[in-house]
Design an enzyme around this catalytic site. Structure first.
Site, PDB file in Angstrom:
ATOM      1  N   MET A 212      47.490  -4.687  73.878  1.00  8.42           N
ATOM      2  CA  MET A 212      47.496  -4.587  75.184  1.00  8.42           C
ATOM      3  C   MET A 212      46.267  -4.658  76.343  1.00  8.42           C
ATOM      4  SD  MET A 212      51.124  -4.047  76.024  1.00  8.42           S
ATOM      5  CE  MET A 212      51.644  -3.426  77.285  1.00  8.42           C
ATOM      6  N   HIS A 213      45.473  -5.606  77.096  1.00 10.63           N
ATOM      7  CA  HIS A 213      44.643  -4.911  78.111  1.00 10.63           C
ATOM      8  C   HIS A 213      44.344  -6.053  79.156  1.00 10.63           C
ATOM      9  CE1 HIS A 213      42.624  -7.569  75.058  1.00 10.63           C
ATOM     10  NE2 HIS A 213      41.305  -7.547  76.010  1.00 10.63           N
ATOM     11  N   ARG A 214      45.139  -7.004  79.020  1.00  8.24           N
ATOM     12  CA  ARG A 214      44.824  -8.209  79.596  1.00  8.24           C
ATOM     13  C   ARG A 214      46.080  -7.993  81.225  1.00  8.24           C
ATOM     14  NH1 ARG A 214      43.348 -11.711  76.251  1.00  8.24           N
ATOM     15  NH2 ARG A 214      41.038 -11.606  77.659  1.00  8.24           N
TER      16      ARG A 214
END
Ligand code: UD1
Length: 378
Positions: A212-214
């Protein structure tokens, strides 16, 4: 001909590896120079990929580092211009949709140097994503556009891009995946190194991989909290392995959310190298992600993927592959995970031309294009 190949961020590194190899192996006289903008610079974000994928050390490193989108993009442009003046390449090749992609494409086009865009035409139709803006703009100023799936051709045609510039060649990311599949690191080794015996026992029965990094998920504290709480609940059904991107790690710390994922059923890891992540994906029961590339990689591997976004610019992964785009509503995520655990998830098929030969096709097209468009340079 001289092609200046630009990379900047982690997903670019996987894409350039087969292109550099195909250029080296080709019978055409294409001379490639590799430039790294320095957008990603940490060992875990950069060096691990160059080493594992045998990417040659960049000939030029602009060393820009991190910053706001404006600072980062502007700094890359400022530092890239003198390189072009010096090298005078026949063309500049850019990949994907990161800030380095648009920054270098824009400098090149202003200097009258043709731009080649690999992974063109993908659209989420969500201009809130910085990558969507990068994609649309890069495609508009590119001379040669290489696409990974058929939907991209329609997107480009609708934006008025001359179809004779567009070539459907398949997916270089999948070239890398197929080339390295046998070298993937076995997750059992990683878990043995990290976890205590009780953890090892529960992970051996199967795990879900999370990435997860958006910005839309991790920069918004409400969204981040809700996602971490959801992960906490899922971990009661199935243990999780969660390699944490630097942006996400910073946001978890800033917001004091560490306790939400402190559990012996969640193994938190620093960002992983390519071969480690490939092993983790290959063996996972399912993958929860907001990455673009992982939607494609899980489709190629036949592993069910739950995409924690409202949309995807890679629709073929959902239409033909194993991907389900669920968004970030906790109930929707739980329903999708439950369904995968009960039924095994979508079976899916590997899309057309995701066959490990995309880079070779790209090099062929570049060679013919150069023969037609440059004065006998090839
Ligand atoms: C970038 C790309 C995104 C891609 C992602 C993959 C853009 C607009 N975004 O997002 O499309 O999916 O890379 O990783 O180009 N940082 C480090 N070490 C590094 C690099 C960054 O700690 O080597 C930290 C810095 O604090 C930085 C933050 O991560 O501010 C974000 O880095 P940045 O390159 O701006 O964007 P990403 O979120 O990585």
């Amino acid at each position: 001909i001289k092609v200046l190949c630009v990379v900047g961020a982690r997903p670019n590194f996987m894409k350039i590896a087969p292109i550099m190899r195909a250029i080296q192996n080709a019978s055409h006289r294409i001379e490639a120079t590799l430039l790294h903008t320095g957008q990603h610079y940490d060992a875990a974000m950069k060096t691990a990929f160059f080493d594992q994928l045998h990417i040659p050390e960049p000939d030029i490193d602009l060393g820009v580092g991190s910053g706001s989108h404006t600072v980062q993009t502007a700094e890359i442009m400022l530092r890239f211009e003198p390189v072009l003046d010096d090298l005078k390449p026949t063309a500049v090749l850019v990949l994907g949709d990161v800030n380095s992609t648009i920054a270098c494409a824009l400098v090149a086009v202003k200097k009258g140097i043709p731009v080649i865009h690999v992974e063109a035409g993908l659209r989420s139709y969500d201009r809130g994503m910085p990558e969507e803006v990068n994609r649309v703009l890069t495609d508009q100023i590119s001379d040669l556009l290489f696409t990974t799936e058929r939907s991209a051709e329609g997107n480009l045609a609708r934006e008025g891009i001359d179809t004779s510039r567009v070539h459907f060649v398949g997916n270089v990311m999948i070239d890398t995946l197929l080339y390295n599949l046998d070298r993937a690191v076995n997750p059992a080794e990683m878990i043995a190194d990290l976890a205590c015996t009780t953890q090892q026992a529960s992970f051996q029965k199967g795990y879900a991989l999370v990435t997860m990094h958006r910005p839309s998920n991790v920069d918004n504290p409400g969204n981040l909290k809700s996602l971490l709480q959801t992960l906490g609940k899922i971990s009661t059904q199935m243990p999780l392995i969660f390699p944490i991107h630097p942006r996400t790690a910073q946001r978890i710390k800033e917001n004091g959310f560490e306790s939400l994922i402190e559990s012996n059923r969640i193994i938190q890891l620093p960002p992983q190298g390519y071969l480690e992540l490939l092993g983790l994906m290959k063996q996972a029961k399912l993958v929860l992600t907001d990455s673009g590339g992982i939607q494609e990689e899980t489709t190629a591997l036949g592993v069910p993927c739950v995409t924690l976004r409202e949309n995807t610019e890679r629709p073929i992964t959902a239409d033909e592959g194993t991907n389900t785009v669920v968004g970030i509503d906790p109930q929707a995520i739980h329903a999708c995970v439950d369904n995968i655990l009960q039924t095994g998830g979508k079976s899916g098929r590997v899309p057309e031309y995701w066959d490990g030969k995309a880079a070779e096709r790209i090099v062929e097209v570049i060679a013919s294009w150069a023969a037609e468009n440059t004065s006998g340079a090839i």
